[in-house]
Motif scaffolding. Structure first.
Motif, PDB file in Angstrom:
ATOM      1  N   GLU A   1      -4.717  -2.081  -4.675  1.00  0.00           N
ATOM      2  CA  GLU A   1      -3.797  -2.029  -3.537  1.00  0.00           C
ATOM      3  C   GLU A   1      -4.157  -3.109  -2.523  1.00  0.00           C
ATOM      4  O   GLU A   1      -5.334  -3.409  -2.337  1.00  0.00           O
TER       5      GLU A   1
ATOM      6  N   ARG B   1      -9.783   0.144  -2.295  1.00  0.00           N
ATOM      7  CA  ARG B   1      -8.455  -0.384  -2.599  1.00  0.00           C
ATOM      8  C   ARG B   1      -8.190  -0.420  -4.099  1.00  0.00           C
ATOM      9  O   ARG B   1      -7.396  -1.204  -4.574  1.00  0.00           O
TER      10      ARG B   1
ATOM     11  N   GLN C   1      -4.539  -3.543   8.079  1.00  0.00           N
ATOM     12  CA  GLN C   1      -5.357  -2.836   7.090  1.00  0.00           C
ATOM     13  C   GLN C   1      -5.366  -1.330   7.338  1.00  0.00           C
ATOM     14  O   GLN C   1      -5.612  -0.541   6.441  1.00  0.00           O
TER      15      GLN C   1
ATOM     16  N   PRO D   1      -5.802   0.206   1.774  1.00  0.00           N
ATOM     17  CA  PRO D   1      -5.950   1.574   1.254  1.00  0.00           C
ATOM     18  C   PRO D   1      -4.817   2.513   1.683  1.00  0.00           C
ATOM     19  O   PRO D   1      -4.500   2.592   2.867  1.00  0.00           O
TER      20      PRO D   1
ATOM     21  N   ALA E   1       0.867  -1.183   0.000  1.00  0.00           N
ATOM     22  CA  ALA E   1       0.000   0.000   0.000  1.00  0.00           C
ATOM     23  C   ALA E   1       0.896   1.223   0.000  1.00  0.00           C
ATOM     24  O   ALA E   1       1.459   1.579   1.024  1.00  0.00           O
TER      25      ALA E   1
END
Ligand code: S3P
Length: 441
Positions: A198, A222, A318, A201, A175
């Protein structure tokens, strides 16, 4: 003996209180300058951060033939006009483009130069020359761009653009907004839709700003796409305050007894204020309040106050990109909390301005705090009774965010600390100590 100058910072004499403005957001400032340089016509930019990194972007676009007329306004921000190269393209620069310490300048430039038949050597300072570039050159080569040396992962690298770029769909291995932006900027000139997926995010300033410059763009959580080819047209950009700079002031307010501050007119882009969410999870007194938006960028205030009882928390991988620049200062807050804080999926910290993962572990060890890495996770075992040993010297490794991180730790502690290479703060926040002094008064 070290030949790096050390700056001594004393504990704050009084709590931090009141309202403060932070300078313009660095990521948005870079994009305002670079996108305006690519566009046809004259763009107006306001609130641009005046720091070494942003000056690297300004210098780069001047070398490529953009006309930049920026002046400092009363608040110290840069504002004025930029006339871009538009459909005629950038000029062949006489010299290599030196991006200084700025990874954003170097990586975004690679995308900007992709469609033009000129040969440009991109380089940077000692830190930037150590940072990975293959992540950018690999997808751009798939689009038809040539790099010399082709396999190089480090600057200096010479780029030769291709006026017949191919649109691609690319699954990014990490990312990274800098990688995403480079591919999207090349995609502006490629025939068809360029798609960037990605794994998690990253910040989305590019997707929010490109439509202002006339580029059809879509943005999901994403995934981002641009449809080309298209000629960018001039736009007006107002840059809100930088939440990454605000994070240092908020952390200081949380750690210094009796403090209560509000940072005003700062970007509240959710991809950037993961540190507010993380500090909330630690039980800190902090809240954000939206006031409006500049273009599609939300902005408002972030208020924080002294919090005597902090607890450790877990940040899932994440969410890592939403705190990527704030991990050093969050680790210092975690060092004052009860329990262990885990930053999951922290591998990108190893390839920032310096190896921040190791630097955090080493710096916290100097104040008796256990921090360690396991896999790609960073663990910090806090101690609410943390004290700083007398005569502690923290190396900044020339990294602006580490310099401010150790400054906050020292100023909120019991004893003066020394910081080597403190002047590196001019990369993102030259007025950091003025802001602290204004809140201390
Ligand atoms: C930036 C993206 C981030 C961040 C950097 C600025 C940008 O890096 O760490 O300070 O302006 O795009 P990534 O490329 O790792 O997301």
């Amino acid at each position: 003996m070290s030949d790096v100058c050390a700056t001594i910072l004393k504990p704050l004499a009084s709590p931090l209180t009141g309202e403060v403005h932070v300078p313009g957001d660095k990521s948005i400032s870079h994009r305002a300058i670079l996108f305006a340089a690519m566009a046809e016509g004259t763009s107006k930019v306001t609130g641009v951060l005046d720091s070494e990194d942003v000056r690297s972007s300004i210098k780069a676009v001047c070398q490529l033939g953009a006309e930049v007329n920026l002046k400092k306004d009363g608040s110290g921000a840069l504002c004025g006009t930029i006339t871009g190269w538009g459909s005629k393209g950038p000029e062949q620069p006489e010299d290599p483009i030196d991006c200084g310490n700025s990874g954003t300048t170097a990586r975004l430039l690679m995308g900007m130069l992709a469609p033009w038949p000129i040969q440009v050597t991109i380089t940077g300072d000692a830190s930037l020359r150590l940072r990975p570039m293959r992540r950018n050159t690999a997808p751009l080569m798939k689009m038809g761009v040539q790099f010399k040396p082709a396999e190089a992962d480090h600057l200096p690298i010479t780029e030769i653009g291709n006026p017949n770029l191919r649109a691609i769909t690319y699954d990014a291995p990490m990312a990274s907004a800098q990688l995403k932006t480079a591919v999207l900027l090349a995609g502006v000139y490629a025939q068809g839709t360029t798609t960037l997926n990605e794994p998690a995010p990253s910040r989305n300033h590019t997707e929010l700003m490109l439509p202002e410059f006339g580029v059809p763009t879509t943005a999901g959580t994403r995934v981002a796409t641009v449809s080309g080819p298209c000629v960018m047209h001039a736009a007006d950009v107002v840059v809100p305050g930088d939440p990454s700079s605000a994070a240092f002031l908020c952390a200081a307010a949380i750690l210094k007894r009796g403090s209560s501050i509000c940072v005003e007119d700062v970007s509240l882009n959710p991809a950037r204020i993961g540190f507010v969410r993380t500090l909330e999870r630690m039980g800190a007194n902090i809240e954000d309040a939206r006031k409006g938006s500049e273009g599609k960028e939300p902005y408002g205030s972030i208020c924080a106050s002294y919090t005597p009882h902090l607890r450790g928390c877990e940040v899932p991988s994440q969410h890592f990109a939403s705190i990527v620049d704030e991990v050093p200062i969050l680790a210092v807050v975690a060092a004052h909390a009860k329990g262990v804080t885990v930053f999951k999926g922290a591998a990108e910290l190893r390839v920032k301005e310096t190896d921040r993962l190791q630097a955090i572990i080493d710096g916290l060890e100097q104040v008796g705090i256990d921090a360690w890495e396991e896999g790609d996770n960073l663990y910090v075992e806090g101690d609410p009774d943390l004290t700083v040993p007398p005569n502690t010297t923290f190396p900044s490794h020339g990294d602006h965010r580490l310099a401010m991180t150790w400054a906050v730790l020292g100023m909120c502690s019991n004893t003066p600390v020394s910081i080597e290479g403190f002047e590196s703060i001019s990369v993102s926040y030259p007025g950091f100590m003025d802001a602290i002094r204004s809140l201390e008064a």
